[in-house]
Design a protein around this motif. Sequence first.
Motif, PDB file in Angstrom:
ATOM      1  N   GLY A 109     -13.058 -31.497  10.420  1.00 32.00           N
ATOM      2  CA  GLY A 109     -13.067 -29.921  10.773  1.00 32.00           C
ATOM      3  C   GLY A 109     -12.166 -29.178   9.988  1.00 32.00           C
ATOM      4  O   GLY A 109     -12.243 -28.054   9.815  1.00 32.00           O
ATOM      5  N   PHE A 110     -10.978 -29.851   9.385  1.00 27.88           N
ATOM      6  CA  PHE A 110     -10.077 -29.057   8.686  1.00 27.88           C
ATOM      7  C   PHE A 110     -10.010 -29.591   7.307  1.00 27.88           C
ATOM      8  O   PHE A 110      -9.202 -28.978   6.492  1.00 27.88           O
ATOM      9  CB  PHE A 110      -8.557 -29.381   9.404  1.00 27.88           C
ATOM     10  CG  PHE A 110      -8.130 -28.847  10.629  1.00 27.88           C
ATOM     11  CD1 PHE A 110      -8.234 -27.470  10.828  1.00 27.88           C
ATOM     12  CD2 PHE A 110      -8.365 -29.610  11.702  1.00 27.88           C
ATOM     13  CE1 PHE A 110      -7.970 -26.889  12.051  1.00 27.88           C
ATOM     14  CE2 PHE A 110      -8.181 -29.296  12.974  1.00 27.88           C
ATOM     15  CZ  PHE A 110      -7.799 -27.931  13.231  1.00 27.88           C
ATOM     16  N   HIS A 112     -11.993 -28.307   4.843  1.00 27.42           N
ATOM     17  CA  HIS A 112     -11.856 -27.086   4.039  1.00 27.42           C
ATOM     18  C   HIS A 112     -11.050 -25.918   4.370  1.00 27.42           C
ATOM     19  O   HIS A 112     -11.190 -24.875   3.950  1.00 27.42           O
ATOM     20  CB  HIS A 112     -13.318 -26.505   4.294  1.00 27.42           C
ATOM     21  CG  HIS A 112     -14.454 -27.466   3.906  1.00 27.42           C
ATOM     22  ND1 HIS A 112     -14.654 -27.758   2.548  1.00 27.42           N
ATOM     23  CD2 HIS A 112     -15.604 -27.953   4.557  1.00 27.42           C
ATOM     24  CE1 HIS A 112     -15.697 -28.466   2.719  1.00 27.42           C
ATOM     25  NE2 HIS A 112     -16.091 -29.004   3.774  1.00 27.42           N
ATOM     26  N   ALA A 113     -10.097 -26.344   5.107  1.00 29.68           N
ATOM     27  CA  ALA A 113      -8.586 -25.387   5.375  1.00 29.68           C
ATOM     28  C   ALA A 113      -7.676 -25.390   4.006  1.00 29.68           C
ATOM     29  O   ALA A 113      -6.880 -24.390   4.446  1.00 29.68           O
ATOM     30  CB  ALA A 113      -8.112 -25.798   6.610  1.00 29.68           C
ATOM     31  N   TRP A 114      -7.960 -26.289   3.235  1.00 24.23           N
ATOM     32  CA  TRP A 114      -7.235 -25.960   1.927  1.00 24.23           C
ATOM     33  C   TRP A 114      -6.709 -24.721   1.407  1.00 24.23           C
ATOM     34  O   TRP A 114      -5.715 -24.508   0.955  1.00 24.23           O
ATOM     35  CB  TRP A 114      -7.106 -27.252   1.256  1.00 24.23           C
ATOM     36  CG  TRP A 114      -8.303 -27.158   0.147  1.00 24.23           C
ATOM     37  CD1 TRP A 114      -9.635 -27.635   0.433  1.00 24.23           C
ATOM     38  CD2 TRP A 114      -8.207 -26.480  -0.874  1.00 24.23           C
ATOM     39  NE1 TRP A 114     -10.429 -27.309  -0.427  1.00 24.23           N
ATOM     40  CE2 TRP A 114      -9.791 -26.561  -1.543  1.00 24.23           C
ATOM     41  CE3 TRP A 114      -7.591 -25.643  -1.695  1.00 24.23           C
ATOM     42  CZ2 TRP A 114     -10.339 -25.995  -2.477  1.00 24.23           C
ATOM     43  CZ3 TRP A 114      -7.870 -25.134  -3.060  1.00 24.23           C
ATOM     44  CH2 TRP A 114      -9.286 -25.295  -3.338  1.00 24.23           C
ATOM     45  N   LEU A 116      -6.661 -21.843   2.555  1.00 26.74           N
ATOM     46  CA  LEU A 116      -5.771 -21.287   3.331  1.00 26.74           C
ATOM     47  C   LEU A 116      -4.397 -21.827   3.286  1.00 26.74           C
ATOM     48  O   LEU A 116      -3.211 -20.926   3.199  1.00 26.74           O
ATOM     49  CB  LEU A 116      -6.025 -21.122   4.832  1.00 26.74           C
ATOM     50  CG  LEU A 116      -7.413 -20.454   5.275  1.00 26.74           C
ATOM     51  CD1 LEU A 116      -7.864 -20.575   6.794  1.00 26.74           C
ATOM     52  CD2 LEU A 116      -7.386 -19.024   5.060  1.00 26.74           C
ATOM     53  N   VAL A 117      -3.997 -22.866   3.415  1.00 24.18           N
ATOM     54  CA  VAL A 117      -2.725 -23.532   3.127  1.00 24.18           C
ATOM     55  C   VAL A 117      -2.439 -23.195   1.667  1.00 24.18           C
ATOM     56  O   VAL A 117      -1.230 -22.765   1.566  1.00 24.18           O
ATOM     57  CB  VAL A 117      -3.121 -24.971   3.148  1.00 24.18           C
ATOM     58  CG1 VAL A 117      -1.776 -25.741   2.626  1.00 24.18           C
ATOM     59  CG2 VAL A 117      -3.416 -25.563   4.633  1.00 24.18           C
ATOM     60  N   TRP A 118      -3.121 -23.138   0.676  1.00 27.42           N
ATOM     61  CA  TRP A 118      -2.772 -22.947  -0.710  1.00 27.42           C
ATOM     62  C   TRP A 118      -2.347 -21.386  -0.673  1.00 27.42           C
ATOM     63  O   TRP A 118      -1.298 -21.113  -1.438  1.00 27.42           O
ATOM     64  CB  TRP A 118      -3.788 -23.207  -1.751  1.00 27.42           C
ATOM     65  CG  TRP A 118      -3.559 -22.737  -3.225  1.00 27.42           C
ATOM     66  CD1 TRP A 118      -2.712 -23.349  -4.027  1.00 27.42           C
ATOM     67  CD2 TRP A 118      -4.179 -21.618  -3.658  1.00 27.42           C
ATOM     68  NE1 TRP A 118      -2.512 -22.679  -5.201  1.00 27.42           N
ATOM     69  CE2 TRP A 118      -3.475 -21.568  -5.031  1.00 27.42           C
ATOM     70  CE3 TRP A 118      -4.643 -20.676  -3.035  1.00 27.42           C
ATOM     71  CZ2 TRP A 118      -3.733 -20.477  -5.872  1.00 27.42           C
ATOM     72  CZ3 TRP A 118      -5.189 -19.437  -4.262  1.00 27.42           C
ATOM     73  CH2 TRP A 118      -4.408 -19.478  -5.352  1.00 27.42           C
TER      74      TRP A 118
END
Length: 156
Positions: A109-110, A112-114, A116-118
């Motif tokens: 579930g996370f 595709h959160a990269w 936001l992290v980037w």
Amino acid sequence: MTEKLLSPLRTRPWPERWLTRVLGAALSGTAYLLCLPWDLRDRVRIPGASDETTPVPGAGVLLLAAALLLLAAYFGHRDALAWPLLLVAVPPAVLMHLSLRTHPGPPDGFAHAWPLVWAFHTLLIATGVLVAAAVARQFRDEPQDDEAVFAHTCDA
């Protein structure tokens, strides 16, 4: 020798100016590659353990921050304010983007959160670089561009 290393880049010949800038960008990228591992996937610390941890060492993050702040202060002292952002913040941001893009997270579930992290880490690096460059500009011996324009209009 010290005067040559700390004089404003706009007063130097263009080959020396651009060589200094390219060297700064290369140092920034090299600092990222040396301080942070390329593979940022979570993995277990001990075989058989159920908790995963990120392999990014705290000392590496601190060394990277120190190197980037020193480079930003150097280029902030010698060059225009936008150059430290381009030379010091962009290479680590690009390398981080490539690293996160080539090593997607687990499908929990996370994955595709990269982005936001980037974006968060890029904003953090860029803010630190701009602050360090702005502080270093205050230690220049010559008047700032705004001060020179103001002094010129007051003398007239």
